[in-house]
Design an enzyme around this catalytic site. Structure first.
Site, PDB file in Angstrom:
ATOM      1  N   ARG A 149       0.574 -46.213  57.434  1.00 37.56           N
ATOM      2  CA  ARG A 149       1.237 -44.964  57.026  1.00 37.56           C
ATOM      3  C   ARG A 149       1.705 -44.222  58.251  1.00 37.56           C
ATOM      4  NH1 ARG A 149      -2.523 -42.222  52.426  1.00 37.56           N
ATOM      5  NH2 ARG A 149      -2.606 -44.103  51.179  1.00 37.56           N
ATOM      6  N   HIS A 168      -0.397 -40.045  48.375  1.00 30.42           N
ATOM      7  CA  HIS A 168      -0.205 -38.623  48.082  1.00 30.42           C
ATOM      8  C   HIS A 168       0.502 -37.881  49.210  1.00 30.42           C
ATOM      9  CE1 HIS A 168      -3.967 -39.311  50.162  1.00 30.42           C
ATOM     10  NE2 HIS A 168      -3.781 -38.149  50.744  1.00 30.42           N
ATOM     11  N   LYS A 218       1.755 -51.417  52.385  1.00 28.94           N
ATOM     12  CA  LYS A 218       0.482 -52.142  52.370  1.00 28.94           C
ATOM     13  C   LYS A 218       0.696 -53.512  51.761  1.00 28.94           C
ATOM     14  CE  LYS A 218      -0.917 -49.317  48.413  1.00 28.94           C
ATOM     15  NZ  LYS A 218      -1.970 -48.600  47.709  1.00 28.94           N
ATOM     16  N   ASP A 268      -1.142 -39.381  41.252  1.00 32.03           N
ATOM     17  CA  ASP A 268      -0.641 -39.197  42.622  1.00 32.03           C
ATOM     18  C   ASP A 268       0.655 -39.984  42.837  1.00 32.03           C
ATOM     19  OD1 ASP A 268      -1.596 -41.790  42.785  1.00 32.03           O
ATOM     20  OD2 ASP A 268      -2.239 -41.557  44.869  1.00 32.03           O
ATOM     21  N   ASP A 270       1.648 -42.857  44.108  1.00 26.10           N
ATOM     22  CA  ASP A 270       1.811 -44.265  43.738  1.00 26.10           C
ATOM     23  C   ASP A 270       1.028 -44.640  42.486  1.00 26.10           C
ATOM     24  OD1 ASP A 270      -0.550 -43.899  45.146  1.00 26.10           O
ATOM     25  OD2 ASP A 270      -0.616 -45.972  45.834  1.00 26.10           O
ATOM     26  N   ARG A 329      -4.266 -42.810  41.479  1.00 21.06           N
ATOM     27  CA  ARG A 329      -5.324 -41.805  41.326  1.00 21.06           C
ATOM     28  C   ARG A 329      -5.038 -40.866  40.165  1.00 21.06           C
ATOM     29  NH1 ARG A 329      -6.228 -38.564  45.724  1.00 21.06           N
ATOM     30  NH2 ARG A 329      -4.157 -38.946  46.554  1.00 21.06           N
ATOM     31  N   THR A 389     -15.671 -46.040  52.238  1.00 21.92           N
ATOM     32  CA  THR A 389     -14.480 -45.447  51.632  1.00 21.92           C
ATOM     33  C   THR A 389     -13.307 -46.420  51.667  1.00 21.92           C
ATOM     34  OG1 THR A 389     -15.185 -43.251  52.220  1.00 21.92           O
ATOM     35  CG2 THR A 389     -12.834 -43.560  51.921  1.00 21.92           C
ATOM     36  N   GLU A 407     -14.157 -43.520  43.225  1.00 26.48           N
ATOM     37  CA  GLU A 407     -14.248 -42.789  44.477  1.00 26.48           C
ATOM     38  C   GLU A 407     -14.091 -41.304  44.170  1.00 26.48           C
ATOM     39  OE1 GLU A 407     -12.760 -44.724  48.301  1.00 26.48           O
ATOM     40  OE2 GLU A 407     -11.083 -44.963  46.938  1.00 26.48           O
ATOM     41  N   GLU A 408     -14.722 -40.482  44.984  1.00 27.31           N
ATOM     42  CA  GLU A 408     -14.649 -39.033  44.797  1.00 27.31           C
ATOM     43  C   GLU A 408     -13.226 -38.510  44.948  1.00 27.31           C
ATOM     44  OE1 GLU A 408     -13.672 -37.203  47.593  1.00 27.31           O
ATOM     45  OE2 GLU A 408     -13.695 -39.060  48.769  1.00 27.31           O
ATOM     46  N   SER A 409     -12.389 -39.289  45.625  1.00 34.75           N
ATOM     47  CA  SER A 409     -11.030 -38.866  45.931  1.00 34.75           C
ATOM     48  C   SER A 409     -10.076 -39.136  44.761  1.00 34.75           C
ATOM     49  CB  SER A 409     -10.551 -39.588  47.177  1.00 34.75           C
ATOM     50  OG  SER A 409     -10.747 -40.984  47.023  1.00 34.75           O
ATOM     51  N   LYS A 421      -7.339 -49.098  42.232  1.00 30.25           N
ATOM     52  CA  LYS A 421      -7.698 -48.012  41.333  1.00 30.25           C
ATOM     53  C   LYS A 421      -6.492 -47.710  40.456  1.00 30.25           C
ATOM     54  CE  LYS A 421      -7.032 -45.145  45.325  1.00 30.25           C
ATOM     55  NZ  LYS A 421      -7.759 -44.912  46.561  1.00 30.25           N
ATOM     56  N   ARG A 463     -13.643 -34.601  56.939  1.00 35.24           N
ATOM     57  CA  ARG A 463     -14.061 -34.387  55.558  1.00 35.24           C
ATOM     58  C   ARG A 463     -15.564 -34.123  55.541  1.00 35.24           C
ATOM     59  NH1 ARG A 463      -9.385 -35.740  53.244  1.00 35.24           N
ATOM     60  NH2 ARG A 463      -8.418 -37.778  53.548  1.00 35.24           N
TER      61      ARG A 463
HETATM   62  C1  G1P Z   1      -8.607 -41.269  51.339  1.00 35.72           C
HETATM   63  C2  G1P Z   1      -9.760 -41.161  50.369  1.00 35.72           C
HETATM   64  C3  G1P Z   1     -10.249 -42.541  49.990  1.00 35.72           C
HETATM   65  C4  G1P Z   1      -9.090 -43.355  49.433  1.00 35.72           C
HETATM   66  C5  G1P Z   1      -7.945 -43.357  50.430  1.00 35.72           C
HETATM   67  C6  G1P Z   1      -6.724 -44.075  49.895  1.00 35.72           C
HETATM   68  O1  G1P Z   1      -9.044 -41.901  52.508  1.00 35.72           O
HETATM   69  O2  G1P Z   1     -10.824 -40.402  50.904  1.00 35.72           O
HETATM   70  O3  G1P Z   1     -11.290 -42.433  49.062  1.00 35.72           O
HETATM   71  O4  G1P Z   1      -9.483 -44.668  49.158  1.00 35.72           O
HETATM   72  O5  G1P Z   1      -7.578 -42.021  50.762  1.00 35.72           O
HETATM   73  O6  G1P Z   1      -6.166 -43.416  48.791  1.00 35.72           O
HETATM   74  P1  G1P Z   1      -9.458 -41.120  53.829  1.00 35.72           P
HETATM   75  O7  G1P Z   1      -8.283 -40.248  54.194  1.00 35.72           O
HETATM   76  O8  G1P Z   1     -10.643 -40.279  53.469  1.00 35.72           O
HETATM   77  O9  G1P Z   1      -9.767 -42.189  54.832  1.00 35.72           O
HETATM   78 ZN    ZN Z   2      -2.452 -43.363  45.791  1.00 32.16          ZN
END
Ligand code: G1P
Ligand code: ZN
Length: 544
Positions: free
Chosen positions: A22, A114, A126, A278, A280, A283, A345, A364-366, A377, A497
């Site tokens: 990214r 996002h 990716k 989000d 793509d 989420r 993560t 995942e919490e995200s 996901k 975080r």
């Molecule tokens: C963040 C989220 C993680 C998720 C990732 C990709 O990664 O915390 O759970 O899998 O985006 O969407 P991070 O920025 O924390 O490394």
């Molecule tokens: Zn995404």
């Protein structure tokens, strides 16, 4: 049509992060930047010649340019066939679905999830492997290594292809099939969920919903699924047209960025159910009327109710959550007597567990939730799962979550993000924390006693690979926890975080405002990590 072999020099910064490469669009617009990375992928893979590759993206700025470049490079590198989403659109879960359905060799997904889009926004790429999931670390490492030595890439000299019409075309010796972006995915969803039951709920007149696609990739999927197939009234899907800059918004389905939806669900005469996706489409955020479901609670509730959903009625083999995700899921798994795996993560760590049938649902919490139906996901999958449960139980979202807490206890949970902080200072914070870890266990802080303190390390139970330095966990004897880690997806500076969690078994104490309930632990995190000092920030950028 001839194949050009173009001389190039390596870029030093093509290391894929938590979820692919990214960068700002301007980085990708440098001559040879995208080409170098794509060629590094081909150079790293074995046996793709003559095989099928899937290609699509979230529709953000640069999507079309990148698709045309990748098509020409795939042809020059000997790929047999590329299946590309019409208009260049394929959500991340749909790409995973198409790879698996067609036994493809792998696929490219063009997205920065996002992160904002547009000429001044971000772009990303990716690579997913044949199981439909993100390339594992050993593959992304090899791609990065290759990107540091690359000297040339191959590209077909040809006019751009029309990717806005379904059909089969030729590009050099390679076949290109422009596919319907939604069809395969819809079919898979129909196999998992009771569409007739959900349709009855939605058309009953006593249930209203609102789905926010945030002008990103899920628009066409949500309109087809909810409005056309499930009978929801036109206008149920808002932000339903994918735009190159996401309408200037930030397609991140949380309480801060999905404010349009939040206003509707927390406003007067609010619908019964709301959800956002989000950029793509991998989420989701789930809302009830005047009620927010944390992603950590969402995966726990889905797990506890999976027996109500046709695709999961046969039972779950296990579940998995990323380390910073709350332990609400662990409590359900314990009760239902199957394992709950704790992984680093990033969705890629679930791949082996799903392939080996050790886990059926993951979260995942995200705001990421999914299952073994694909290897990514899946935002709309989670929405359909919730709707299926609501259609069976005929209770409100809030009632279902409250009842869950009274049965399993409530894990109060919040994440505080400090975005765009100075990288060197953020690393100092982590180093300073690490140096305290060994002396922490047993220590007493304002009523909390440290049970364990470590830098999370994970041994994959399937391939035994070891991943270290995945975040600092400080657990207390009362079951509460604070976790610190640096983001692997940001593109500017560092993002710190902080994840805070406490457990409350007493149902008379389960309705305190989250930040208030967690305040003592938030203060403790400040004290232990000196966040203000290192980040030079008084408050977090985003609290979820
Ligand atoms: C963040 C989220 C993680 C998720 C990732 C990709 O990664 O915390 O759970 O899998 O985006 O969407 P991070 O920025 O924390 O490394
Ligand atoms: Zn995404």
């Amino acid at each position: 049509m001839s194949i050009n072999i173009v001389k190039t020099t390596p870029f030093s910064d093509q290391k894929p992060g938590t979820s692919g490469l990214r960068k700002a669009v301007t980085a990708f617009e440098q001559p040879h930047y995208l080409e170098n990375f794509v060629q590094s992928v081909f150079d790293t893979l074995n046996g793709y010649q003559g095989q099928t590759i899937v290609l699509g993206g979230d529709g953000r700025y640069y999507n079309r340019t990148a698709i045309n470049t990748i098509l020409k490079m795939a042809s020059a590198n000997g790929v047999g066939k590329v299946m590309v989403g019409c208009n260049g659109i394929l959500s991340t879960p749909a790409t995973s679905c198409v790879i698996r359905e067609n036994g493809a060799f792998g696929g490219f997904i063009l997205s920065a999830s996002h992160n904002p889009g547009g000429p001044k926004g971000d772009f990303g790429i990716k690579y997913n492997i044949g199981n439909g999931g993100p390339a594992p670390e050993k593959v992304t490492e090899a791609i990065y290594t290759r990107s540091k030595e690359i000297q040339e890439y191959k590209i077909l000299e040809a006019a751009d292809l029309n990717i806005d019409t379904l059909g089969v075309f030729k590009l050099g010796t390679m076949e290109v099939e422009v596919i319907d972006s939604v069809a395969s995915y819809l079919k898979l969803m129909e196999n998992l969920f009771d569409f007739e039951l959900i349709r009855n709920l939605i058309t009953s007149g006593s249930f209203r919903l609102c789905i926010d696609s945030m002008h990103a990739v899920t628009g066409p999927y949500a309109k087809t699924i909810f409005e056309t197939r499930l009978g929801a009234p036109a206008g149920t899907v808002i932000g339903g047209i994918p735009l190159e800059d996401f309408g200037g918004g930030h397609p991140d389905p949380n309480l801060v960025y999905a404010h349009d939806l939040v206003e509707i669900l927390f406003g007067e005469n609010a619908p019964d159910f709301g959800a956002a996706s989000d950029g793509d489409g991998d989420r989701n955020m789930i809302l009830g009327r005047h009620f927010f479901v944390t992603p950590s609670d969402s995966i726990a509730v889905l797990t506890a109710n999976a027996h109500l959903v046709p695709g999961y009625q046969a039972g779950l083999t296990g579940v998995a959550r990323s380390m910073p995700t709350s332990m609400a899921l662990d409590r359900v798994a314990e009760r239902l007597k199957f394992p709950c795996y704790e992984t680093p993560t990033g969705w890629k760590f679930f791949g082996n567990l799903l392939d080996a049938n050790k886990a059926t649902l993951c979260g995942e919490e995200s705001f990421g939730t999914g299952s073994n139906h694909i290897r990514e996901k899946d935002g709309l999958w989670a929405v359909l799962f919730w709707l299926n449960i609501l259609a069976v139980r005929k209770e409100s979202v809030e009632q279902i979550v409250q009842q869950h807490w009274s049965e399993y206890g409530r894990n109060y949970y919040s994440r505080h993000d400090y975005e765009g902080v100075n990288s060197a200072r953020a690393n100092e914070l982590v180093t300073a924390l690490r140096s305290q870890l060994s002396t922490m266990p047993g220590k007493q802080y304002a009523g909390y006693q440290v049970d364990y303190a470590d830098d999370f390390s994970y041994t994959d139970p399937v391939d035994h690979s070891v991943t270290t330095n995945q975040g600092i966990r400080i657990g207390f004897t009362d079951g509460s926890r604070i976790v610190f880690r640096l983001s692997g997806t940001g593109t500017q500076g560092a993002t710190l975080r902080l994840y805070v969690e406490s457990y409350e078994a007493d149902s008379s104490k389960q309705n305190i405002e989250t930040q208030k309930a967690l305040q003592p632990l938030i203060d403790l995190a400040q004290e232990i990590a000196k966040i203000r000092h290192y980040t030079e920030r008084e408050t977090p950028t985003v609290i979820t």
